[in-house]
Design a protein around this motif. Structure first.
Motif, PDB file in Angstrom:
ATOM      1  N   ARG A   1       5.274   7.019  16.234  1.00 39.36           N
ATOM      2  CA  ARG A   1       5.477   6.961  14.824  1.00 39.36           C
ATOM      3  C   ARG A   1       4.236   6.767  14.085  1.00 39.36           C
ATOM      4  O   ARG A   1       3.842   5.950  13.321  1.00 39.36           O
ATOM      5  CB  ARG A   1       6.160   5.405  14.446  1.00 39.36           C
ATOM      6  N   GLU A   2       3.478   7.853  14.034  1.00 41.81           N
ATOM      7  CA  GLU A   2       2.152   8.023  13.527  1.00 41.81           C
ATOM      8  C   GLU A   2       2.175   7.969  11.977  1.00 41.81           C
ATOM      9  O   GLU A   2       1.250   7.643  11.234  1.00 41.81           O
ATOM     10  CB  GLU A   2       1.696   9.440  14.029  1.00 41.81           C
ATOM     11  N   SER A   3       3.485   8.524  11.459  1.00 40.23           N
ATOM     12  CA  SER A   3       3.611   8.420   9.919  1.00 40.23           C
ATOM     13  C   SER A   3       4.094   7.191   9.305  1.00 40.23           C
ATOM     14  O   SER A   3       4.435   7.025   8.097  1.00 40.23           O
ATOM     15  CB  SER A   3       4.635   9.524   9.681  1.00 40.23           C
ATOM     16  N   ARG A   4       4.057   6.025  10.307  1.00 41.04           N
ATOM     17  CA  ARG A   4       4.655   4.821   9.586  1.00 41.04           C
ATOM     18  C   ARG A   4       3.892   4.185   8.362  1.00 41.04           C
ATOM     19  O   ARG A   4       4.507   3.756   7.379  1.00 41.04           O
ATOM     20  CB  ARG A   4       4.583   3.752  10.662  1.00 41.04           C
ATOM     21  N   ASP A   5       2.733   4.405   8.298  1.00 35.70           N
ATOM     22  CA  ASP A   5       1.733   3.955   6.903  1.00 35.70           C
ATOM     23  C   ASP A   5       1.348   4.898   6.408  1.00 35.70           C
ATOM     24  O   ASP A   5       0.669   4.727   5.242  1.00 35.70           O
ATOM     25  CB  ASP A   5       0.740   3.091   7.672  1.00 35.70           C
ATOM     26  N   VAL A   6       1.816   6.373   6.569  1.00 35.78           N
ATOM     27  CA  VAL A   6       1.285   7.539   5.733  1.00 35.78           C
ATOM     28  C   VAL A   6       1.853   7.061   4.288  1.00 35.78           C
ATOM     29  O   VAL A   6       1.090   7.484   3.137  1.00 35.78           O
ATOM     30  CB  VAL A   6       1.843   8.524   6.064  1.00 35.78           C
ATOM     31  N   TRP A   7       2.911   6.739   4.025  1.00 34.11           N
ATOM     32  CA  TRP A   7       3.604   6.393   2.837  1.00 34.11           C
ATOM     33  C   TRP A   7       2.472   5.560   1.430  1.00 34.11           C
ATOM     34  O   TRP A   7       2.401   5.736   0.568  1.00 34.11           O
ATOM     35  CB  TRP A   7       4.945   5.877   2.703  1.00 34.11           C
ATOM     36  N   LYS A   8       1.852   4.634   2.458  1.00 37.19           N
ATOM     37  CA  LYS A   8       1.136   3.948   1.575  1.00 37.19           C
ATOM     38  C   LYS A   8      -0.145   4.518   1.247  1.00 37.19           C
ATOM     39  O   LYS A   8      -0.695   4.356  -0.261  1.00 37.19           O
ATOM     40  CB  LYS A   8       0.464   2.565   2.505  1.00 37.19           C
ATOM     41  N   MET A   9      -0.704   5.519   1.891  1.00 34.38           N
ATOM     42  CA  MET A   9      -1.712   6.277   1.506  1.00 34.38           C
ATOM     43  C   MET A   9      -1.473   7.405   0.387  1.00 34.38           C
ATOM     44  O   MET A   9      -2.341   7.818  -0.516  1.00 34.38           O
ATOM     45  CB  MET A   9      -2.267   6.887   2.740  1.00 34.38           C
ATOM     46  N   TYR A  10      -0.441   7.891   0.646  1.00 38.52           N
ATOM     47  CA  TYR A  10       0.122   8.823  -0.418  1.00 38.52           C
ATOM     48  C   TYR A  10       0.445   8.276  -1.861  1.00 38.52           C
ATOM     49  O   TYR A  10       0.130   8.573  -2.871  1.00 38.52           O
ATOM     50  CB  TYR A  10       1.520   9.622   0.011  1.00 38.52           C
TER      51      TYR A  10
ATOM     52  N   CYS B   1       8.856   7.455   3.926  1.00 39.58           N
ATOM     53  CA  CYS B   1       9.497   6.418   3.991  1.00 39.58           C
ATOM     54  C   CYS B   1      10.932   6.342   3.555  1.00 39.58           C
ATOM     55  O   CYS B   1      11.488   5.039   3.266  1.00 39.58           O
ATOM     56  CB  CYS B   1       8.601   5.272   3.071  1.00 39.58           C
ATOM     57  N   LYS B   2      11.437   7.211   3.724  1.00 36.70           N
ATOM     58  CA  LYS B   2      13.132   7.334   3.111  1.00 36.70           C
ATOM     59  C   LYS B   2      13.982   6.638   4.139  1.00 36.70           C
ATOM     60  O   LYS B   2      15.293   6.328   3.705  1.00 36.70           O
ATOM     61  CB  LYS B   2      13.224   8.870   3.187  1.00 36.70           C
ATOM     62  N   ASP B   3      13.479   6.468   5.334  1.00 35.19           N
ATOM     63  CA  ASP B   3      14.422   5.650   6.358  1.00 35.19           C
ATOM     64  C   ASP B   3      14.014   4.155   6.392  1.00 35.19           C
ATOM     65  O   ASP B   3      14.389   3.405   6.877  1.00 35.19           O
ATOM     66  CB  ASP B   3      14.142   6.220   7.555  1.00 35.19           C
ATOM     67  N   ARG B   4      13.204   3.805   5.369  1.00 32.97           N
ATOM     68  CA  ARG B   4      12.599   2.448   5.334  1.00 32.97           C
ATOM     69  C   ARG B   4      12.791   1.967   3.913  1.00 32.97           C
ATOM     70  O   ARG B   4      11.797   2.150   3.003  1.00 32.97           O
ATOM     71  CB  ARG B   4      11.277   2.296   6.075  1.00 32.97           C
ATOM     72  N   PRO B   5      13.929   1.346   3.329  1.00 40.81           N
ATOM     73  CA  PRO B   5      13.968   0.820   2.079  1.00 40.81           C
ATOM     74  C   PRO B   5      13.208  -0.050   1.412  1.00 40.81           C
ATOM     75  O   PRO B   5      12.990   0.180   0.295  1.00 40.81           O
ATOM     76  CB  PRO B   5      15.543   0.269   2.325  1.00 40.81           C
ATOM     77  N   GLU B   6      12.685  -0.906   2.427  1.00 42.06           N
ATOM     78  CA  GLU B   6      11.702  -1.763   1.867  1.00 42.06           C
ATOM     79  C   GLU B   6      10.320  -1.243   1.319  1.00 42.06           C
ATOM     80  O   GLU B   6       9.694  -1.469   0.255  1.00 42.06           O
ATOM     81  CB  GLU B   6      11.344  -2.934   3.029  1.00 42.06           C
ATOM     82  N   CYS B   7       9.892  -0.161   2.275  1.00 39.00           N
ATOM     83  CA  CYS B   7       8.847   0.640   1.703  1.00 39.00           C
ATOM     84  C   CYS B   7       9.158   1.560   0.458  1.00 39.00           C
ATOM     85  O   CYS B   7       8.416   1.658  -0.453  1.00 39.00           O
ATOM     86  CB  CYS B   7       8.324   1.603   3.015  1.00 39.00           C
ATOM     87  N   LEU B   8      10.209   2.228   0.614  1.00 37.32           N
ATOM     88  CA  LEU B   8      10.696   3.134  -0.560  1.00 37.32           C
ATOM     89  C   LEU B   8      10.728   2.461  -1.777  1.00 37.32           C
ATOM     90  O   LEU B   8      10.277   2.797  -2.682  1.00 37.32           O
ATOM     91  CB  LEU B   8      11.962   3.806  -0.230  1.00 37.32           C
ATOM     92  N   ASP B   9      11.179   0.879  -1.875  1.00 39.67           N
ATOM     93  CA  ASP B   9      11.164   0.340  -2.924  1.00 39.67           C
ATOM     94  C   ASP B   9       9.687   0.034  -3.599  1.00 39.67           C
ATOM     95  O   ASP B   9       9.594   0.155  -4.893  1.00 39.67           O
ATOM     96  CB  ASP B   9      11.838  -1.174  -2.789  1.00 39.67           C
ATOM     97  N   ILE B  10       8.902  -0.121  -2.626  1.00 36.95           N
ATOM     98  CA  ILE B  10       7.587  -0.409  -3.349  1.00 36.95           C
ATOM     99  C   ILE B  10       6.801   0.797  -4.063  1.00 36.95           C
ATOM    100  O   ILE B  10       6.164   0.914  -4.996  1.00 36.95           O
ATOM    101  CB  ILE B  10       6.483  -0.737  -2.090  1.00 36.95           C
ATOM    102  N   VAL B  11       7.403   1.627  -3.208  1.00 35.50           N
ATOM    103  CA  VAL B  11       6.730   3.263  -3.830  1.00 35.50           C
ATOM    104  C   VAL B  11       7.248   3.675  -4.984  1.00 35.50           C
ATOM    105  O   VAL B  11       6.751   4.104  -6.228  1.00 35.50           O
ATOM    106  CB  VAL B  11       7.085   4.372  -2.829  1.00 35.50           C
ATOM    107  N   LEU B  12       8.678   3.461  -5.422  1.00 38.30           N
ATOM    108  CA  LEU B  12       9.111   3.520  -6.529  1.00 38.30           C
ATOM    109  C   LEU B  12       8.945   2.685  -7.356  1.00 38.30           C
ATOM    110  O   LEU B  12       8.887   3.261  -8.987  1.00 38.30           O
ATOM    111  CB  LEU B  12      10.868   3.424  -6.377  1.00 38.30           C
ATOM    112  N   ALA B  13       8.686   1.600  -7.302  1.00 39.39           N
ATOM    113  CA  ALA B  13       8.122   0.553  -8.390  1.00 39.39           C
ATOM    114  C   ALA B  13       6.639   0.952  -8.875  1.00 39.39           C
ATOM    115  O   ALA B  13       6.419   1.053 -10.082  1.00 39.39           O
ATOM    116  CB  ALA B  13       8.049  -0.875  -7.832  1.00 39.39           C
ATOM    117  N   LYS B  14       5.997   1.573  -7.859  1.00 46.63           N
ATOM    118  CA  LYS B  14       4.485   1.892  -8.188  1.00 46.63           C
ATOM    119  C   LYS B  14       4.580   3.318  -8.949  1.00 46.63           C
ATOM    120  O   LYS B  14       3.852   3.365 -10.102  1.00 46.63           O
ATOM    121  CB  LYS B  14       3.745   2.162  -6.852  1.00 46.63           C
ATOM    122  N   GLU B  15       5.470   3.945  -8.581  1.00 48.97           N
ATOM    123  CA  GLU B  15       5.469   5.150  -9.330  1.00 48.97           C
ATOM    124  C   GLU B  15       6.172   5.135 -10.832  1.00 48.97           C
ATOM    125  O   GLU B  15       5.729   5.701 -11.785  1.00 48.97           O
ATOM    126  CB  GLU B  15       6.616   6.163  -8.691  1.00 48.97           C
ATOM    127  N   ALA B  16       7.043   4.122 -10.950  1.00 45.53           N
ATOM    128  CA  ALA B  16       7.534   3.725 -12.221  1.00 45.53           C
ATOM    129  C   ALA B  16       6.594   3.212 -13.140  1.00 45.53           C
ATOM    130  O   ALA B  16       6.385   3.422 -14.608  1.00 45.53           O
ATOM    131  CB  ALA B  16       8.796   2.661 -11.886  1.00 45.53           C
TER     132      ALA B  16
END
Length: 974
Positions: free
Chosen positions: A393-402, A415-430
């Motif tokens: 699972r090399e891509s597990r923390d890639v979402w943070k970097m992006y 992080c589309k399969d990890r809702p807790e991470c997706l929520d953090i990304v959406l909040a940061k993007e918003a």
């Protein structure tokens, strides 16, 4: 707006638990928002291979699950990793001091090249056990090999490229003979195609890679210590087997494109990452003196496939003068650097070291690191130990970097399969979009987060971004579950209020016309959304109030249509005198109840169109419910307008074939009032059978009498079979009409005669027309001249009746003659009957002595018997026994009674010479004679042959065994 938000908060506080000091609107948010992410296993998981080499490991290569290892001076160990318990050992067979310098294994794991430090090269195929020297390669220290992944096979390498320590690039081909273990020369050819140079002259060819792009274009990458060269060219189709000489020939007079860096490790190494098996590499990492050059490979570019290049410098603890990296391996998001005592993993997205693995001194210095491209496993070895890394699972923390790089789309992808991470990304993007004043994009992202609803809503309200707030509410509404009805209701109401406010502002500004139209379309889309339909329907009263408070009648009508509240739509059109529009709505939606309700209003203004609409509805409308509208309308309308009512009633009667009495009665009333000619036609068409007439006869009679329609009254009298009244009224209109009525009672001659006498009296006494009276005699056979004579006055001479009297006398004579003829025929018939009776008395039958009873089969003459005309003969008692069970109950009783009476009479003498009248002796007054009793018994028993008569026919469906005795009979057979 604030009140709605407050109401929203109050209602939703009841459905959500709220942390102290914070408010929540009940919009569901998961517990993962502030939860600490789970601790996960390392991305690079090391495993020590359970293997103790007997000698030190010189070199190790692996590809396609085939591992080759050089041990000591002269041993080669081959292991199929799919069958690790079956290693294969091969001896190199060298007696000199030569050592293995490097080994090269192709992508299929079939071809192994072994470079010796004595500038010699050996070859070993996977399918053989013997190592073969490549004579043409002698004198060259091999540094690198570029395998042909497009033409190579298990027995043939195809054209390959070979790099030497002197900078020369050779093209070669190795083939295993099919007829023997090796051909005489396994190396088919070995020719130089190019020489790589640096500023100081020829430099060792550290790496070679061959890739094929689109349209038959080939890319060859070659590296030296400080330079990376690219050779690009096409190989003509069908000549791929001839090699790559044509590509290098293009650059014979000038250098190809290259990248050069000043620092120098003394060597360089390039690694590639291939996402899928048998596909082209997507990225590269070149380890050289200044760091690692990382980039992507774009095969669509014409001259250079290297793109998105960047140089990641080595971490601070790597000093190339003291502790230089040894090998490099590239994965999807990391490159691994091998040092003498550790492995470092650097993220290719940000250049940060994310993993470091330190090896113990007891294992010795790390020698080499290599990756198997087919299974994505990384191998590391020292002289004593072999290790293997699994990438998990090399891509597990890639979402943070992006996310930190503001590449939110890529972050969400990983992080589309990890809702807790997706929520953090959406909040940061918003938040990023909000700070950059991209409010609509921010609203869309906020709506997908689990952040507190009221915080976001107030944030947009404070920024006065009403359009963004609407977008946020719309997205939030679309994400609610069907069970969250309260939240849905409040969001829907709030959005309606916002839309109406916004439309009101834009409508007053002519310069914002296009924006107004666009917003209006969005509002209508919102109102007509299938997802909002149930909520809007359940709360339509509130929406109507909002629309009314804003005076937006246009959208009120639109909303009513969506809600299928057509009653409100039609009422609106009627209030504004838009009767045609109201009728169009009724006709389009074809609601019977609305027709009944609004027809009284519409028919006052557009009668013809309303009647056309009624007719188009056909049998869906009950005409009885429309009669009140027509009655109210016809009382104040002109004759022309009444014709519209008649038109619809005629449609119901003649087209729909309505049988309701109210409809027919109303049509009769309209005919009696305006169309007397159609009245009689209608009555005649309805017929004269009272059971098939659908109007009320008494009502019709009274109606026609009130309006003086005498002929119609005569017709109704005829239908009611009141012939006397019909004739009396017809004589006031027309004698011929009376005559037609007089002939109607066909089964009652007395009544017919009476009716004709009425007509004759009228003709004689009222019209005083003797000839017409005589015509009445000829029209009715029941009238005679003597019936009519009393009606004439005394002064009338007989000349007027002469012909009639003579005709009457002739009829009497004919009747007398007919009676005489009938009397003669009756006399002859009586005579013939008497003759037949006499003849029957003299008939007889003969019985032979050997004849037997048809029932018991005993001689017939032994007992009294019966002889039938059909020829069957029965004893008296046998016939009685056969007939009695099949007789009706009353005949059985009568027969038993007769038998008792017969037994009660005196027994006849046994003498054969009994008196002749013995059977005729009277048994007393009031009693039957013995002969009469026997005759009555014969009439019952011998009425017909038991075998030929109806008795046999009636017994055909009777079972052979009586059902009541079936069980008893069955038991007797067991």
């Amino acid at each position: 707006m604030a009140s709605i938000l407050d109401e929203y908060e109050d209602s939703l506080h009841r459905s959500a638990s709220v942390p102290q000091g914070r408010a929540s609107l009940g919009i569901p948010h998961s517990g993962y928002v502030n939860a600490r992410l789970e601790k996960e296993t390392p991305i690079f998981n090391k495993q020590r291979i359970d293997f103790s080499p007997p000698e030190k490991i010189n070199s190790l290569v692996v590809s396609s699950n085939q591992l080759c290892m050089s041990l000591g001076k002269d041993t080669l160990l081959r292991i199929d990793l799919g069958k690790p318990d079956e290693p294969n050992q091969v001896e190199l067979g060298r007696k000199d001091e030569a050592k293995v310098y490097k080994m090269f294994l192709d992508h299929t794991g079939s071809h192994l090249l072994i470079a010796l430090n004595t500038s010699e090269c050996l070859y070993l195929n996977r399918s053989v056990q013997k190592v073969r020297a490549l004579s043409r390669w002698k004198g060259h220290l091999i540094e690198s090999v570029g395998w042909n992944k497009f033409l190579g096979s298990e027995t043939n390498t195809g054209p390959i490229l070979v790099g030497t320590s002197q900078g020369q690039i050779y093209e070669a081909e190795i083939s295993v003979s099919e007829g023997s273990l090796f051909s005489t020369n396994p190396d088919q050819y070995f020719r130089q195609v190019y020489t790589l140079e640096e500023e100081s002259g020829p430099a060792p060819v550290c790496c070679l890679e061959i890739e094929r792009g689109i349209e038959g274009k080939f890319f060859i990458i070659a590296t030296t210590r400080k330079r990376l060269f690219q050779f690009v060219g096409k190989v003509p189709e069908g000549t791929e087997q001839q090699g790559f000489s044509s590509i290098f020939a293009v650059h014979a007079d000038h250098l190809p494109s290259f990248r050069e860096f000043p620092a120098n490790l003394g060597f360089s190494e390039i690694a590639f990452y291939t996402q899928k098996l048998r596909s082209s590499p997507r990225s590269f990492a070149w380890m050289m003196g200044n760091g690692v050059l990382y980039g992507a490979l774009d095969y669509s570019r014409p001259d250079s496939i290297l793109t998105d290049e960047r140089v990641w410098v080595y971490p601070p603890d790597i000093d190339i003068t003291v502790n230089k990296p040894i090998s490099i391996v590239l994965t999807q998001f990391h490159f691994l650097l091998l040092l003498s005592d550790r492995v470092k993993a650097v993220c290719t997205l940000n250049g940060q070291v994310v993993f470091q693995d330190l090896f113990l001194e007891k294992f010795g210095s790390l020698t080499r690191m290599i990756k198997d491209p087919t299974v994505q496993q990384i191998w590391i070895h020292t002289e004593k130990v072999v290790f293997r890394y699994h990438v998990q699972r090399e891509s597990r923390d890639v979402w943070k970097m992006y996310m930190n790089m503001n590449k939110f789309d890529l972050a969400k992808e990983y992080c589309k399969d990890r809702p807790e991470c997706l929520d953090i990304v959406l909040a940061k993007e918003a938040e990023h979009c909000f700070q950059n004043k991209r409010y609509l994009d921010s609203a869309k992202c906020y709506a997908l987060t689990q952040n507190y609803f009221e915080e976001i809503a107030l944030k947009f309200i404070e920024a006065k971004q009403e359009e963004a707030l609407m977008e946020f509410l719309i997205k939030k509404l679309s994400n609610l579950k069907p069970s969250e009805k309260t939240q849905t209701t409040l969001l829907t109401t709030w959005l309606t209020e916002l839309y109406l406010n916004w439309l009101g502002i834009l409508q007053g500004d002519p310069s914002q016309r296009n924006l107004y139209l666009d917003t209006r379309e969005k509002f209508r889309t919102f109102l007509s959304s299938p997802k909002n339909k149930d909520c809007l329907f359940n709360n339509r009263a509130s929406i109507y109030e909002l629309l009314a408070s804003h005076g937006d009648t246009e959208h009120m009508v639109y909303f009513a249509v969506i809600m299928q509240d057509y009653e409100r739509v039609v009422a609106h059109h009627c209030q504004h005198d838009e009767y045609d529009e109201a009728l169009n709505v009724l006709s389009r939606h074809r609601d019977e109840k609305l027709f009944y309700k609004f027809s009284p209003v519409l028919i006052q203004h557009i009668p013809k169109k309303v009647v056309d609409a009624w007719i188009s509805m056909g049998s869906r409308l009950d005409a009885r419910n429309l009669i009140p509208a027509l009655v109210n309308y016809s009382q104040s309308a002109s004759t022309q307008q009444i014709n519209e009512a008649i038109r619809y009633m005629e449609f119901c009667v003649y087209q729909l074939e309505e049988t309701q009495q109210a409809i027919h009665n109303y049509l009769l009333s309209l005919y009696a009032l305006c169309r007397p000619d159609s009245l009689l036609s209608y009555l005649e068409q309805a017929g004269t059978n009272p059971n098939r007439i659908h109007y009320d006869l008494k009502y019709a009679l009274r109606l026609c009498a009130e309006h003086g329609h005498h002929r119609a009254c005569v017709h109704i009298y005829k239908v009611m079979e009141l012939y006397e009244e019909a004739v009396d009224l017809a004589l006031q209109v027309d004698v011929d009409l009376a005559k037609s009525c007089a002939d109607l009672p066909e089964d009652d001659e007395e009544l017919r005669k009476k009716l004709w006498l009425k007509i004759a009296r009228h003709v004689v006494q009222e019209e005083k027309d003797v000839k017409k009276a005589m015509a009445c005699l000829s029209s009715c056979a029941l009238l005679k001249i003597e019936d009519v004579l009393p009606f004439f006055p005394d002064f009338v001479t007989i000349d007027h009746f002469k012909e009639a009297i003579c005709n009457s006398l002739e009829d009497y004579n004919k009747h007398i003659e007919e009676l005489k003829r009938e009397m003669e025929e009756a006399t002859q018939s009586a005579k013939r009957i008497r003759e037949d009776i006499q003849e029957m008395r003299n008939k007889y039958g003969s019985v032979e002595p050997q004849e037997k009873c048809a029932v018991c089969d005993f001689p017939l003459l032994n007992r009294p018997f019966y002889l039938f005309l059909c020829g069957h003969m029965f004893h008296y008692d046998c016939l009685l026994q056969a007939v009695f069970p099949n007789l009706p109950a009353y005949k059985q009783a009568k027969l038993e009674d007769l038998q008792k009476k017969l037994a009660a009479t005196s027994q006849p003498s046994k003498s054969h010479h009994r008196p002749k009248d013995a059977d005729t002796i009277s048994l007393g007054k009031g009693q039957q004679s013995r002969e009469q009793i026997k005759a009555d018994i014969d009439d019952i028993v011998a009425a017909e042959c038991v075998y030929c008569g109806e008795l046999m026919i009636r017994s055909i469906d009777k079972p052979f065994i009586d059902p009541q005795k079936y069980e008893e009979e069955m038991q007797s057979w067991l």
